[in-house]
Design an enzyme around this catalytic site. Structure first.
Site, PDB file in Angstrom:
ATOM      1  N   ASN A   8       0.866  -1.177   0.000  1.00 17.52           N
ATOM      2  CA  ASN A   8       0.000   0.000   0.000  1.00 17.52           C
ATOM      3  C   ASN A   8       0.908   1.234   0.000  1.00 17.52           C
ATOM      4  O   ASN A   8       1.459   1.593   1.029  1.00 17.52           O
ATOM      5  CB  ASN A   8      -0.895  -0.037   1.258  1.00 17.52           C
ATOM      6  CG  ASN A   8      -1.757   1.196   1.389  1.00 17.52           C
ATOM      7  OD1 ASN A   8      -1.829   2.021   0.481  1.00 17.52           O
ATOM      8  ND2 ASN A   8      -2.432   1.323   2.532  1.00 17.52           N
ATOM      9  N   TRP A   9       1.029   1.837  -1.173  1.00 17.54           N
ATOM     10  CA  TRP A   9       1.952   2.979  -1.297  1.00 17.54           C
ATOM     11  C   TRP A   9       1.368   4.269  -0.709  1.00 17.54           C
ATOM     12  O   TRP A   9       2.070   5.278  -0.626  1.00 17.54           O
ATOM     13  CB  TRP A   9       2.298   3.208  -2.773  1.00 17.54           C
ATOM     14  CG  TRP A   9       3.255   2.226  -3.366  1.00 17.54           C
ATOM     15  CD1 TRP A   9       3.818   1.140  -2.755  1.00 17.54           C
ATOM     16  CD2 TRP A   9       3.770   2.257  -4.701  1.00 17.54           C
ATOM     17  NE1 TRP A   9       4.650   0.489  -3.627  1.00 17.54           N
ATOM     18  CE2 TRP A   9       4.637   1.148  -4.837  1.00 17.54           C
ATOM     19  CE3 TRP A   9       3.588   3.079  -5.801  1.00 17.54           C
ATOM     20  CZ2 TRP A   9       5.321   0.865  -6.026  1.00 17.54           C
ATOM     21  CZ3 TRP A   9       4.252   2.809  -6.988  1.00 17.54           C
ATOM     22  CH2 TRP A   9       5.117   1.717  -7.103  1.00 17.54           C
ATOM     23  N   LYS A  10       0.082   4.238  -0.402  1.00 10.47           N
ATOM     24  CA  LYS A  10      -0.587   5.451   0.125  1.00 10.47           C
ATOM     25  C   LYS A  10      -0.356   6.633  -0.831  1.00 10.47           C
ATOM     26  O   LYS A  10      -0.419   6.424  -2.036  1.00 10.47           O
ATOM     27  CB  LYS A  10      -0.124   5.718   1.564  1.00 10.47           C
ATOM     28  CG  LYS A  10      -0.316   4.467   2.435  1.00 10.47           C
ATOM     29  CD  LYS A  10      -0.107   4.680   3.899  1.00 10.47           C
ATOM     30  CE  LYS A  10      -0.272   3.340   4.609  1.00 10.47           C
ATOM     31  NZ  LYS A  10      -0.226   3.470   6.067  1.00 10.47           N
ATOM     32  N   HIS A  90      -9.697   1.128   4.965  1.00 10.26           N
ATOM     33  CA  HIS A  90      -8.411   1.377   5.624  1.00 10.26           C
ATOM     34  C   HIS A  90      -8.618   2.392   6.748  1.00 10.26           C
ATOM     35  O   HIS A  90      -9.405   3.325   6.615  1.00 10.26           O
ATOM     36  CB  HIS A  90      -7.396   1.890   4.602  1.00 10.26           C
ATOM     37  CG  HIS A  90      -6.009   1.923   5.147  1.00 10.26           C
ATOM     38  ND1 HIS A  90      -5.579   2.931   5.980  1.00 10.26           N
ATOM     39  CD2 HIS A  90      -4.980   1.057   5.036  1.00 10.26           C
ATOM     40  CE1 HIS A  90      -4.329   2.682   6.336  1.00 10.26           C
ATOM     41  NE2 HIS A  90      -3.939   1.556   5.775  1.00 10.26           N
ATOM     42  N   GLU A  92      -6.950   4.844   7.688  1.00 12.94           N
ATOM     43  CA  GLU A  92      -6.741   6.255   7.322  1.00 12.94           C
ATOM     44  C   GLU A  92      -7.971   6.825   6.637  1.00 12.94           C
ATOM     45  O   GLU A  92      -8.305   8.000   6.806  1.00 12.94           O
ATOM     46  CB  GLU A  92      -5.478   6.381   6.437  1.00 12.94           C
ATOM     47  CG  GLU A  92      -4.221   6.199   7.276  1.00 12.94           C
ATOM     48  CD  GLU A  92      -3.021   5.624   6.553  1.00 12.94           C
ATOM     49  OE1 GLU A  92      -3.004   5.591   5.307  1.00 12.94           O
ATOM     50  OE2 GLU A  92      -2.088   5.173   7.252  1.00 12.94           O
ATOM     51  N   GLU A 162      -5.574  -4.807  10.774  1.00 10.51           N
ATOM     52  CA  GLU A 162      -4.563  -3.760  10.917  1.00 10.51           C
ATOM     53  C   GLU A 162      -4.837  -2.961  12.188  1.00 10.51           C
ATOM     54  O   GLU A 162      -5.620  -2.010  12.161  1.00 10.51           O
ATOM     55  CB  GLU A 162      -4.616  -2.818   9.715  1.00 10.51           C
ATOM     56  CG  GLU A 162      -4.236  -3.468   8.413  1.00 10.51           C
ATOM     57  CD  GLU A 162      -3.652  -2.429   7.457  1.00 10.51           C
ATOM     58  OE1 GLU A 162      -2.482  -2.595   7.088  1.00 10.51           O
ATOM     59  OE2 GLU A 162      -4.339  -1.465   7.122  1.00 10.51           O
ATOM     60  N   GLY A 168       2.196   2.475  10.799  1.00  6.98           N
ATOM     61  CA  GLY A 168       3.125   3.588  10.628  1.00  6.98           C
ATOM     62  C   GLY A 168       3.818   4.040  11.908  1.00  6.98           C
ATOM     63  O   GLY A 168       4.385   5.130  11.954  1.00  6.98           O
ATOM     64  N   SER A 208       3.192  -1.834  10.588  1.00  5.87           N
ATOM     65  CA  SER A 208       4.636  -1.855  10.842  1.00  5.87           C
ATOM     66  C   SER A 208       5.294  -3.191  10.475  1.00  5.87           C
ATOM     67  O   SER A 208       6.193  -3.664  11.178  1.00  5.87           O
ATOM     68  CB  SER A 208       4.946  -1.470  12.292  1.00  5.87           C
ATOM     69  OG  SER A 208       4.563  -0.128  12.529  1.00  5.87           O
ATOM     70  N   GLY A 229       2.715  -1.074   4.364  1.00  4.45           N
ATOM     71  CA  GLY A 229       2.706   0.348   4.018  1.00  4.45           C
ATOM     72  C   GLY A 229       4.116   0.862   3.791  1.00  4.45           C
ATOM     73  O   GLY A 229       4.720   0.617   2.748  1.00  4.45           O
ATOM     74  N   GLY A 230       4.651   1.533   4.799  1.00 11.60           N
ATOM     75  CA  GLY A 230       5.953   2.192   4.678  1.00 11.60           C
ATOM     76  C   GLY A 230       7.042   1.335   4.044  1.00 11.60           C
ATOM     77  O   GLY A 230       7.753   1.804   3.143  1.00 11.60           O
TER      78      GLY A 230
HETATM   79  P1  PGA Z   1       2.627   0.476   7.729  1.00  7.11           P
HETATM   80  O1  PGA Z   1       1.166   0.662   7.072  1.00  7.11           O
HETATM   81  O2  PGA Z   1       3.196  -0.807   7.161  1.00  7.11           O
HETATM   82  O3  PGA Z   1       3.387   1.699   7.276  1.00  7.11           O
HETATM   83  O4  PGA Z   1       2.444   0.397   9.188  1.00  7.11           O
HETATM   84  C1  PGA Z   1       0.319  -0.429   6.899  1.00  7.11           C
HETATM   85  C2  PGA Z   1      -0.978   0.021   6.268  1.00  7.11           C
HETATM   86  O5  PGA Z   1      -1.416   1.138   6.564  1.00  7.11           O
HETATM   87  O6  PGA Z   1      -1.574  -0.705   5.469  1.00  7.11           O
END
Ligand code: PGA
Length: 246
Positions: A8-10, A90, A92, A162, A168, A208, A229-230
């Protein structure tokens, strides 16, 4: 079931050239890996420019089929680009864009109608965890998110656990605790549909994830894949995650 590793590149990267470079180098490094499925979800604006549509997914979609909805992207647009996966619910989106369980449910229903595979995200916040509300939160999110969706309709669906406090933050969920959460999610899905059905729905872990902990979620906690994500923006780290999951 092959592990499914979703990137997930956001809202990254900022240039199409960077998106192409990252996508192509990841795909190139994993092309010989047949025992894991890898799906990369970049921002919408890059989807057309990236080749290998079978490796791509979307980060979101709208809940109406089409029409006067400035700035939105429909499920059928995603399907018509030959993509199969869409991340929905998600944290976010829930937190920053005020998406409720009802909105997530509408999106999942429309995605399924368009034959997209929803990656349905659920998870408790730090505050809910501190108040011992994790079970009731996950239950509410699953039951409301899947309302009026029959088992045969969701048969290709995916759930991603999640924990919001792990996203994050560099503070991943402990492997043992994540396993308990996976079993709890299976129990909730069993109650909603049936025990045999709950065994067929892949459950991913996200929050994470890195190359040091990825293997534990799959091999010890029993998750069917990861939502990253990150670490998915770092080619070497992401490829290590994919390799450690098989
Ligand atoms: P993260 O994000 O790996 O940066 O914690 C995961 C996600 O939001 O899907």
């Amino acid at each position: 079931m092959k592990p499914l590793i979703v990137a997930n590149w956001k809202c990254n990267p900022q240039k199409e050239t960077e998106a192409k470079k990252l996508f192509n180098s990841v795909i190139n490094s994993i092309k010989s890996i047949k025992s894991a499925e890898v799906i990369i979800c970049p921002p919408f604006i890059y989807l057309s420019a990236l080749k290998q549509k079978s490796r791509l997914g979307a980060q979101n979609c709208f809940w109406e089929e089409k029409g006067a909805y400035t700035g939105e992207v429909s499920a059928s647009m995603i399907k018509n680009l030959s993509l199969n996966y869409v991340i929905l619910g998600h944290s976010e989106r829930r937190r920053i864009f005020n998406e409720t369980d009802e909105v997530v449910n509408k999106k999942i229903r429309l995605a399924l109608k368009e034959k997209l595979i929803p990656i349905f995200c659920i998870g408790e916040t730090q505050e809910e965890r501190d108040k011992d509300e994790t079970e009731s939160v996950l239950k509410r999110q699953i039951i409301s998110g899947l309302e009026d969706i029959s088992a045969p309709k969701f048969i290709n669906g995916i759930i991603a656990y999640e924990p919001v406090w792990a996203i994050g933050t560099g503070n991943p969920c402990d492997i043992d605790e994540s396993q308990k959460m996976r079993l709890l999610i299976m129990k909730i899905v069993s109650g909603l549909y049936s025990p045999s059905f709950s065994k067929k729905i892949p459950i991913l872990y996200g929050g994470s994830v890195n190359s040091a902990n990825a293997r534990g979620y799959i091999k010890e906690a029993g998750f069917n894949g990861l939502l990253v994500g990150g670490a998915s923006l770092d080619k070497r780290e992401f490829v290590k995650i994919v390799k450690s999951s098989i």
